[in-house]
Write a protein that holds these residues in place. Structure first.
Motif, PDB file in Angstrom:
ATOM      1  N   ILE A   2      87.352  58.684  52.918  1.00 15.31           N
ATOM      2  CA  ILE A   2      86.668  57.725  53.813  1.00 15.31           C
ATOM      3  C   ILE A   2      87.084  58.010  55.259  1.00 15.31           C
ATOM      4  N   LEU A   3      88.376  58.283  55.458  1.00 17.23           N
ATOM      5  CA  LEU A   3      88.872  58.532  56.814  1.00 17.23           C
ATOM      6  C   LEU A   3      88.217  59.779  57.409  1.00 17.23           C
ATOM      7  N   GLN A  56      88.990  47.874  51.592  1.00 19.56           N
ATOM      8  CA  GLN A  56      88.022  48.690  52.351  1.00 19.56           C
ATOM      9  C   GLN A  56      88.329  48.630  53.841  1.00 19.56           C
ATOM     10  N   ARG A  57      88.672  47.437  54.315  1.00 23.04           N
ATOM     11  CA  ARG A  57      88.985  47.274  55.744  1.00 23.04           C
ATOM     12  C   ARG A  57      90.274  48.005  56.084  1.00 23.04           C
ATOM     13  N   ILE A 106      91.712  54.353  61.848  1.00 29.04           N
ATOM     14  CA  ILE A 106      90.737  54.694  62.907  1.00 29.04           C
ATOM     15  C   ILE A 106      90.995  53.815  64.140  1.00 29.04           C
ATOM     16  N   GLU A 107      91.190  52.517  63.877  1.00 33.57           N
ATOM     17  CA  GLU A 107      91.472  51.594  65.001  1.00 33.57           C
ATOM     18  C   GLU A 107      92.707  52.048  65.758  1.00 33.57           C
ATOM     19  N   LEU A 160      90.313  51.602  57.222  1.00 32.12           N
ATOM     20  CA  LEU A 160      89.803  51.900  58.570  1.00 32.12           C
ATOM     21  C   LEU A 160      90.787  51.536  59.670  1.00 32.12           C
ATOM     22  N   ARG A 168      82.129  61.260  61.749  1.00 30.96           N
ATOM     23  CA  ARG A 168      81.037  60.475  62.339  1.00 30.96           C
ATOM     24  C   ARG A 168      81.304  60.181  63.813  1.00 30.96           C
ATOM     25  N   LEU A 169      82.594  59.970  64.122  1.00 30.29           N
ATOM     26  CA  LEU A 169      82.955  59.653  65.509  1.00 30.29           C
ATOM     27  C   LEU A 169      83.160  60.910  66.359  1.00 30.29           C
ATOM     28  N   GLU A 223      85.331  61.035  56.609  1.00 36.45           N
ATOM     29  CA  GLU A 223      83.920  60.727  56.877  1.00 36.45           C
ATOM     30  C   GLU A 223      83.772  59.971  58.204  1.00 36.45           C
ATOM     31  N   GLN A 224      84.640  58.979  58.401  1.00 34.89           N
ATOM     32  CA  GLN A 224      84.553  58.166  59.631  1.00 34.89           C
ATOM     33  C   GLN A 224      84.905  58.984  60.870  1.00 34.89           C
TER      34      GLN A 224
END
Ligand SMILES: NC(=O)c1ccc[n+]([C@@H]2O[C@H](COP(=O)([O-])OP(=O)(O)OC[C@H]3O[C@@H](n4cnc5c(N)ncnc54)[C@H](O)[C@@H]3O)[C@@H](O)[C@H]2O)c1
Length: 464
Positions: A367-368, A324-325, A331-332, A328, A374-375, A370-371
């Motif tokens: 997931i990417l 899960q980490r 994104i980082e 993301l 959101r950003l 969605e994130q």
């Protein structure tokens, strides 16, 4: 042999088509009438290399039929495969309602002749006996035998008294989407779990042409190993295999994250450790993590089963958490390169969870997206299958482009999400000129860093 396959998804359709191809008479049943019509017209409802051609060839040869009538399928088959989906419930446990409905349907239509009922779906440990019970329930409902535990007969008593003329076999599937036909004709092993010798013998007869490698790419190899075991062990083999593979990927991703910090290159590290025959090179590609229709739900289901029996599966939980980490990390890396993501445009190369499939279930891209949304970023995507099929796959918040150059146009960064082969040879020179900011986050460590840098890209891999 006469075979019925119930459920014509990635597993059921491939199984039915391949069994027809090796000479059996197969009826495939699905309760999705539209799907059945499509298959009857010679079209495959899923994208899988080589499947449509093989489907048409065997239907024309009269060995393969499609129907939505389960009664017809059950009557025809001496071997009945259950190959419906077993998705995860929100709790992580496996949702077995489709298996239950099929087992009940089989029970309602059993016609007296001996049948082998095969669990091809990935089902929780203990499901072999449970399916037997549901089939008996289905038979009882038809013959109006009351099943009341307590006031009436116990289910176990009913099982013993029943004239049931069938056995249940667990025969888990190990095919990979994208190479499902190849995998079916060239299996590493065939696993058969049952307490009935008669059922095992029939399954061996069914698979004999595959075991003898008559349809394999290399027919000179030794026969395919057949693992004959009890029901629970066969069911566990499937979960343990997927959990091991997922853990191997999470392991190399953890190593990649440490590499990123100390300045080592995980691709070199993976090669160095993979050459050790005890480790092996496969499933050691660091990236944005595993997804798809199997690993996430199967690892969760095994954790849940362990929990049910009072055991905390700590290693498997870590495998999931790392994954899960890992998703993301992209994104980082984007935040590191672009700072503020609000108002930026990010282009995805690939959407499906892996190449050569149209399957979007639990794809890391979801997931990417969605994130990033959101950003406040805008997401565009090009995927060889999703873009061509014209199907949006429910991706209403993404702009699907029809070619990679349109994707690159006015992007602040590109992210390689799926390692489709065609992404190796795109016109990256032109693409970099079309971008606002030629940044490439290679989420699969798939592209040639030197080549991309020579075209003006700033290249960022995972753990390199
Ligand atoms: N997809 C894979 O790569 C893969 C690999 C190994 C094992 N498995 C396992 O195989 C099973 C099937 O997976 P899949 O990916 O093929 O699923 P899928 O969702 O692609 O297909 C399931 C099919 O079953 C049909 N169906 C549902 N209920 C039905 C009913 N009552 N009667 C008739 N048809 C019904 C659906 O319409 C659908 O066509 C799952 O348990 C999965 O875990 C999948």
């Amino acid at each position: 042999m006469r075979v019925c396959v119930i459920g014509t998804g990635y597993v059921g359709l491939v199984t039915g088509v391949c069994l027809a191809h090796i000479g059996h008479h197969v009826i495939c049943v699905d309760n999705n009438v539209e799907k059945v019509k499509l298959m009857q017209s010679g079209q495959s409802p899923i994208y899988e290399p080589g499947l449509s051609e093989l489907m048409q060839e065997n239907a024309q040869a009269g060995r393969l039929e499609f129907t939505s009538d389960i009664a017809k399928g059950v009557e025809h088959g001496e071997i009945l495969f259950i190959a419906v989906g077993t998705p995860a419930l929100p709790t992580g446990e496996s949702d077995t309602r489709y298996v239950e409905s099929v087992a009940r349907g089989i029970g309602a239509h059993l016609n007296g002749g001996y049948k082998v009922i095969v669990n091809k779906s990935t089902v929780p440990i203990g499901s072999g006996d449970w399916v037997r019970m549901i089939v008996l329930d289905g038979m009882a409902e038809r013959t109006k035998v009351p099943i009341t535990v307590g006031g009436g007969k116990a289910v176990s008593q009913l099982i013993e008294e029943s004239p049931a003329n069938f056995d249940v076999v667990s025969n888990p599937e190990f095919l990979r989407e994208g190479s499902a036909i190849y995998d079916t004709f060239n299996p590493d092993r065939i696993v058969l779990g049952s307490n009935s010798q008669k059922a095992i013998e029939m399954m061996k007869e069914l698979y004999a042409p595959l075991v003898e490698r008559q349809f394999a790419n290399d027919t000179s190899l030794a026969p395919v190993p057949v693992v004959v075991t009890d029901l629970s062990s066969a069911e566990m083999i499937k979960y343990a295999a997927n959990a091991f593979l997922a853990t191997k990927i999470s392991f190399i991703n953890e190593v990649a994250n440490i590499c990123d910090r100390v300045g080592a290159d995980v691709t070199q590290v993976a090669q160095g450790i993979g050459l050790d025959s005890r480790i092996g090179t496969k499933f050691l590609q660091a990236g944005i993590g595993w997804g798809g229709s199997c690993f996430p739900k199967d690892v969760s289901a095994l954790i849940h089963t362990a929990d049910d029996y009072g055991y905390e599966a700590e290693l498997l939980k870590a495998t999931v958490n790392i994954n899960q980490r890992q998703r993301l990390i992209v994104i980082e890396k984007l935040q590191h390169e672009l700072k503020i993501l609000k108002g930026k445009t990010v282009g995805f190369l690939g959407l499906t969870f892996k190449p050569d499939t149209d399957d979007m279930r639990d794809a890391p891209s979801l997931i990417l997206i969605e994130q990033l949304k959101r950003l406040g970023a805008r997401v565009k995507a090009y995927d060889p299958i999703v873009s061509q099929s014209g199907l949006s796959h429910g991706l209403s918040n993404v702009m699907i482009e029809t070619d990679p150059e349109m994707l690159a146009d006015k992007c602040d960064a590109l992210v390689l999400v799926t390692d489709w082969q065609e992404f190796l040879t795109l016109d990256y020179g032109k693409m970099s000129r079309l971008m606002i900011n030629p940044v490439m986050i290679d989420g699969r460590n798939f592209l040639d860093r030197g080549k991309l840098e020579s075209f003006g890209f700033r290249y960022i891999g995972i753990g390199r």
